[in-house]
Design an enzyme around this catalytic site. Structure first.
Site, PDB file in Angstrom:
ATOM      1  N   LYS A  52       0.844  -1.204   0.000  1.00  0.00           N
ATOM      2  CA  LYS A  52       0.000   0.000   0.000  1.00  0.00           C
ATOM      3  C   LYS A  52       0.879   1.255   0.000  1.00  0.00           C
ATOM      4  O   LYS A  52       0.614   2.210  -0.727  1.00  0.00           O
ATOM      5  CB  LYS A  52      -0.945  -0.015   1.220  1.00  0.00           C
ATOM      6  CG  LYS A  52      -2.041  -1.064   1.084  1.00  0.00           C
ATOM      7  CD  LYS A  52      -2.862  -1.265   2.352  1.00  0.00           C
ATOM      8  CE  LYS A  52      -3.787  -2.471   2.159  1.00  0.00           C
ATOM      9  NZ  LYS A  52      -4.633  -2.759   3.326  1.00  0.00           N
ATOM     10  N   GLN A  96      -4.653  -1.447   9.456  1.00  0.00           N
ATOM     11  CA  GLN A  96      -4.564  -2.772   8.850  1.00  0.00           C
ATOM     12  C   GLN A  96      -5.175  -3.820   9.785  1.00  0.00           C
ATOM     13  O   GLN A  96      -4.889  -3.849  10.979  1.00  0.00           O
ATOM     14  CB  GLN A  96      -3.085  -3.114   8.543  1.00  0.00           C
ATOM     15  CG  GLN A  96      -2.877  -4.411   7.794  1.00  0.00           C
ATOM     16  CD  GLN A  96      -3.459  -4.400   6.378  1.00  0.00           C
ATOM     17  OE1 GLN A  96      -3.603  -3.348   5.757  1.00  0.00           O
ATOM     18  NE2 GLN A  96      -3.796  -5.567   5.879  1.00  0.00           N
ATOM     19  N   ASP A 119     -10.984   2.739   3.737  1.00  0.00           N
ATOM     20  CA  ASP A 119     -11.277   1.307   3.596  1.00  0.00           C
ATOM     21  C   ASP A 119     -12.769   1.053   3.355  1.00  0.00           C
ATOM     22  O   ASP A 119     -13.149  -0.035   2.914  1.00  0.00           O
ATOM     23  CB  ASP A 119     -10.874   0.561   4.878  1.00  0.00           C
ATOM     24  CG  ASP A 119      -9.533  -0.140   4.758  1.00  0.00           C
ATOM     25  OD1 ASP A 119      -9.226  -0.632   3.658  1.00  0.00           O
ATOM     26  OD2 ASP A 119      -8.808  -0.206   5.771  1.00  0.00           O
TER      27      ASP A 119
HETATM   28  N1  GUN Z   1      -6.756  -6.841   6.006  1.00  0.00           N
HETATM   29  C1  GUN Z   1      -7.034  -7.603   4.917  1.00  0.00           C
HETATM   30  N2  GUN Z   1      -7.591  -6.852   3.949  1.00  0.00           N
HETATM   31  C2  GUN Z   1      -7.664  -5.590   4.427  1.00  0.00           C
HETATM   32  C3  GUN Z   1      -8.130  -4.366   3.895  1.00  0.00           C
HETATM   33  O1  GUN Z   1      -8.632  -4.271   2.773  1.00  0.00           O
HETATM   34  N3  GUN Z   1      -8.013  -3.285   4.703  1.00  0.00           N
HETATM   35  C4  GUN Z   1      -7.507  -3.357   5.960  1.00  0.00           C
HETATM   36  N4  GUN Z   1      -7.460  -2.243   6.679  1.00  0.00           N
HETATM   37  N5  GUN Z   1      -7.068  -4.480   6.492  1.00  0.00           N
HETATM   38  C5  GUN Z   1      -7.143  -5.595   5.721  1.00  0.00           C
END
Ligand code: GUN
Length: 278
Positions: A52, A96, A119
């Site tokens: 990311k 996350q 998100d």
């Molecule tokens: N953990 C697995 N997929 C995601 C996601 O799309 N966003 C976040 N914040 N955590 C995750």
């Protein structure tokens, strides 16, 4: 043989479009900033977070990195989110998941201001999606809509079956397909005669978390198959929830694993970050 839906190419195209937008914003003196929080050092989460941040750097989004110790308390995390919520130079906040078990995920998600919820996990974002109001949309299902549209696949009026009902993928996926005027069925682990249900699908989206579960017996000839799963098999090779070699010969289009849905999640996160500056 099916058309292979190239998520890598489509996500690259979206990232190029975003890069151009960000360059224009920068010329106007506007800087997009994403705060990325990771608690603990789960190796898979570290890879996702790293990807990311790399995507942010590529597009020209500033990322602020918060790598917190596993023993960070819920209170400490809430204080940090509160600070980031109030910072005018921070547009998006991403925590996350999963979080360590002593931290309540729902409480953390709810603490992020909906305007910064890139998100799309906040109940207000999910509620807005449900009633057709503007708000951030969960990145993986939003990416799947882009895959379909940019591959020239019509959604309106189609029979769509989503297998899986998670808050992050299945449920928002169903709502997005409905918004695109599809007829939508959500199937799950308690669905009776699953094969009969999935065989009705013109567009089948699979997010069950079980390697190669969907074989050709589950798929109508000519269907479009979208595979959200990602697993590592015994030989350390990646595979999805769909048995690709079995299903590909009978469908009209299919996403591979890797290189299908996966790259779209980050592309849509970047899109949400760019939107967050508005
Ligand atoms: N953990 C697995 N997929 C995601 C996601 O799309 N966003 C976040 N914040 N955590 C995750």
């Amino acid at each position: 043989m099916a058309n292979i839906i190239d998520g890598k190419a489509i996500s690259a195209q979206i990232k190029e479009e975003l890069k151009e937008k960000v360059a224009v914003m920068e010329a106007e003196g506007r800087q997009v900033t994403l705060a990325v929080i990771q608690v603990g050092s789960d190796p898979a989460s570290s890879v996702y977070v790293g990807n990311k941040k790399k995507a942010c750097a590529y597009i020209g989004i500033r990322s602020l990195s918060y790598e917190l110790e596993e023993k960070t308390t819920e209170e400490e995390l809430l204080v940090l989110i509160g600070e980031l919520n109030n910072r005018e130079d921070v547009n998006g906040i991403l925590v996350q998941l999963p979080l360590p078990s002593h931290i309540e995920e729902d409480k953390i998600i709810k603490a992020i201001r909906p305007e910064k919820d890139v998100d799309g996990f906040h109940p207000q974002s999910v509620g807005a999606l449900c009633i057709g109001q503007p708000g951030f949309v969960s990145c993986t299902p939003a990416g799947i809509i882009q895959l379909l549209k940019r591959s020239g696949i019509e959604i309106a009026g189609k029979e769509c079956v989503v297998v899986g009902r998670s808050n992050i993928v299945g449920k928002p996926m169903a709502l997005l397909l409905l918004r695109e005027n599809a007829t939508v069925t959500v199937a799950h682990s308690k669905t009776k005669d699953l094969k009969d249900v999935t065989r009705r699908a013109d567009i089948l989206v699979v997010a069950v978390g079980r390697p190669k579960m969907i074989t050709k017996e589950y798929v109508k000839e000519g269907a479009v198959v979208i595979d959200v799963g990602i697993h590592r098999n015994a030989g350390n090779k990646l595979c999805g929830d769909v048995d690709y070699d079995d299903v590909a010969p009978i469908c009209s289009a299919i996403t591979p694993v890797p290189g299908g849905v996966g790259p779209m999640t980050i592309a849509m996160l970047m899109n949400n970050c760019v939107e967050s500056i508005k």
